[in-house]
Design a protein around this motif. Structure first.
Motif, PDB file in Angstrom:
ATOM      1  N   GLU A  17      -2.072  -0.895  -6.988  1.00 19.90           N
ATOM      2  CA  GLU A  17      -1.488  -2.199  -6.564  1.00 19.90           C
ATOM      3  C   GLU A  17      -1.607  -3.221  -7.684  1.00 19.90           C
ATOM      4  N   GLU A  63      -1.263  -6.034   6.415  1.00 20.46           N
ATOM      5  CA  GLU A  63      -1.187  -4.490   6.701  1.00 20.46           C
ATOM      6  C   GLU A  63       0.025  -4.248   7.506  1.00 20.46           C
ATOM      7  N   SER A 110       2.630   1.699  -3.011  1.00 20.74           N
ATOM      8  CA  SER A 110       1.658   2.163  -4.343  1.00 20.74           C
ATOM      9  C   SER A 110       1.429   3.550  -4.140  1.00 20.74           C
ATOM     10  N   GLN A 121       0.826  -1.314  -0.108  1.00 17.81           N
ATOM     11  CA  GLN A 121      -0.149   0.060   0.010  1.00 17.81           C
ATOM     12  C   GLN A 121       0.781   1.210  -0.172  1.00 17.81           C
TER      13      GLN A 121
END
Length: 655
Positions: A222, A329, A215, A212
């Protein structure tokens, strides 16, 4: 009994013999070199005429060191063989009749332990060989020490039971000292991009970059990053990419082109490993500098592959190891800003490289040579090395070699007994004796006289000193750190600095960059000096205006940090309010002559001899014979010196 003792002595002497291979295609020169070595009790394992013959003998005889001619028979030359020897941890000395700059530049990239230009003298060969073995010993010890230190650091992380992202950050910090990087990419080889990156923001400031975050940085979705990854070639073997190889690889691996473009990368090292029978994992070390990575880095990584595998197996769950497609994450780690390194202010990539070198060399007793322009903070580097070493509780003795009077030099360095000479009213303890157990810093070593260089070399070789007027030598245990703003290679070529002393000191060089090459550090340094001098003056620290900030960023600082410090001190004195509106800078080129650009040149023996004789003759005001004459200093007969002067075409008008 006597015969048995003699046999034991001969066996001991034989065990001490160093094994040397000669790679030389000229029979007479190879034979002469063999006689010199054997006379000095070295064992010559053989003479090879080509690279192929040399490789065969190396596999069979396992020499300790190789004398290597650059130009050899066949399609392969000594430079190519040197790279192979380097990978095998076999030291080598170049011997060549060709001293052209292009040849020497190629030779220098292989990092030889010495270089002798034909025709050579016996003493040149033996001195160079002694230094080569000395440097090789420290090189091997340093390599092993690095491996043990890194293995211990990673093992500690494995046993700490921290979470994956914390473990990766700790891993990055541990590895950085030995394998420098600006961006570290890690992850399983998969059908989609699921790697984690670790970007180095500062000296000790690291941040995890997940998919993330990446990106956002590269301004791609992504999905687009995944598509780019799928088009990329995956390296299955350890490999280094730089210059042309890097450009070619970027076309084959567009995911690397993406990272290279966004992080300003100029070289990278790929190290894939097998974690399980069906799982492959990779580490890719990216650097913003050219030619950072070498075979030594690959060898360190290869030797530690088992502990790397343990680390990966520990931080990833069983699900990760079986199916590395689950995305997680990861929050960015909280970072604490560094306040300099051992009192040295600087967060530029150039200074981070210097800090890595300091951390790497500090735990050992290896001699260090700190190089850099005047005012770059070389003494601070020496203090940091001492502070991080096991000798930190012992003295650090600093000597400015350029400020030592010749008539007092020996007494100052080594001490004297009472009554040793006129005026010696008391015993004096020398600087080396004061530094026993600690570190001695020889600042401006390039200014040391040739006579004192001889005495210093003897101390370094024998590890003992003798006070003037003393009756017996004393053993000393000191670590040597030297510094200079001169190009010592040029000083050696000109006959002003002894080659054997140069190689004794040049075991671990650290180049300190000038301020103009680390401009991103200027604001921090300026604010640091403003704070210090404002406190000394008992006033509130003023701030720099935008105009003043732009001034100090645009200026080239020929006097480096020392000049910046003085300018900031003066600016505070001239400022009445709370803002430094303008900086007074010296723009005169006469005040700050341009530093000569560094070059690498080695002259022939005859050229060096001519320069050296010229230097001595000028020092003696042209006097050849008698007390204080050049012949006495050179320790040769006056008629011999006159013959050399005639042969070397030294004219009286240039003395």
């Amino acid at each position: 009994m006597k015969k048995s003792a003699d046999n034991r002595y001969e066996a001991a002497v034989s065990a001490l013999k160093k094994r040397v291979l000669i790679v030389e295609d000229q029979f007479i020169e190879a034979h002469d070199l063999q006689l010199i070595l054997e006379k000095a009790n070295y064992e010559v394992t053989g003479i090879a005429r080509s690279v192929e013959q040399a490789l065969e003998q190396i596999e069979i005889e396992k020499p300790d060191l190789v004398f290597l001619d650059i130009m050899l028979k066949g399609n392969r030359d000594g430079i190519e063989l040197a790279h192979i020897l380097k990978e095998k941890y076999i030291g080598f000395i170049f011997i060549s009749a060709n001293s052209s700059k292009s040849i020497l530049d190629q030779a220098k990239t292989t990092q030889p332990y010495g270089f002798i230009v034909k025709p050579f003298r016996d003493q040149d060969v033996l001195t160079t060989l002694e230094i080569a073995f000395y440097r090789q010993q420290y090189s091997l010890e340093s390599q092993l020490r690095q491996q043990f230190q890194l293995q211990a650091a990673i093992t500690e992380i494995i046993n700490s039971n921290v979470k994956k992202e914390e473990a990766l950050l700790a891993f990055a910090k541990a590895v950085q000292t030995f394998i420098p990087f600006d961006y570290l990419e890690t992850g399983f080889i998969s059908d989609h991009y699921d790697n984690l990156g670790i970007v180095r923001r500062n000296l000790d400031q690291y941040q995890i970059i997940n998919l993330q975050k990446l990106s956002q940085i590269v301004v791609l979705s992504e999905k687009e990053i995944n598509e780019t990854y799928k088009k990329s070639k995956i390296d299955k073997e350890p490999i280094i990419y730089t210059e042309e190889a890097l450009i070619n690889n970027l076309q084959e691996a567009p995911i690397k082109a993406l990272l290279t473009h966004n992080f300003g990368i100029k070289s990278y090292l790929v190290f894939p490993i097998s974690v399980a029978s069906t799982q492959n994992y990779h580490f890719t070390f990216y650097s913003r500098n050219l030619n950072v990575y070498s075979q030594e880095h690959l060898q360190v990584l290869s030797s530690l592959e088992p502990v790397f595998c343990q680390f990966i197996a520990k931080i990833y769950s069983k699900e990760d190891l079986n199916l590395p497609s689950k995305k997680t994450e990861i929050k960015n780690s909280k970072v604490i800003a560094a306040e300099g390194f051992e009192g040295i202010i600087g967060n530029s990539s150039q200074m981070n490289t210097v800090f890595n070198y300091i951390r790497k060399v500090a735990p050992s007793d290896t001699s260090v040579l700190v190089l850099g322009e005047s005012g770059t903070g070389k003494e601070k580097i020496a203090q940091s090395i001492h502070a991080l070493s096991p000798r930190k509780d012992k003295p650090l003795v600093i000597i400015n070699c350029g400020a030592i009077p010749e008539n007092l030099a020996e007494s100052l360095l080594f001490g004297h007994e009472k009554g040793a000479f006129t005026g010696a009213l008391d015993r004096r303890i020398g600087k080396f004796e004061l530094a026993d157990g600690g570190t001695i810093f020889l600042d401006e070593i390039g200014e040391m006289s040739l006579e004192l260089q001889v005495k210093l070399l003897r101390v370094l070789q024998e590890r003992e000193i003798e006070r003037i007027g003393g009756t017996s030598p004393m053993k000393i245990d000191v670590r040597i750190i030297a510094a200079t703003n001169k190009n010592l290679e040029e000083e050696v070529s000109a006959g002003r600095f002894r080659m054997d002393l140069y190689y004794r000191l040049h075991v671990f060089p650290i180049m300190v960059p000038p301020l103009k090459k680390r401009k991103e550090d200027i604001p921090d340094l300026a604010n640091h000096f403003i704070t210090i001098y404002s406190e000394k003056m008992g006033r509130k620290a003023p701030v720099l205006s935008d105009f003043a900030s732009q001034q100090i960023m645009n200026y080239n600082w020929p006097g480096n940090i020392r000049e910046l410090e003085h300018v900031m001190q003066r600016s505070i004195l001239l400022t009445e309010g709370n803002t430094i509106k303008e900086i007074e800078l010296s723009m005169s080129p006469k005040m700050h002559p341009e530093q000569p650009s560094e070059s690498f040149s080695i002259k022939t023996i005859l050229e060096n001899e001519r320069d050296y004789i010229l230097y001595i003759l000028k020092k003696c005001n042209g006097k050849i014979s008698g007390a204080g004459g050049a012949a006495e200093i050179l320790d040769i007969h006056p008629s011999t010196l006159n013959s050399k002067i005639k042969k070397l075409e030294i004219k009286k008008g240039i003395i």
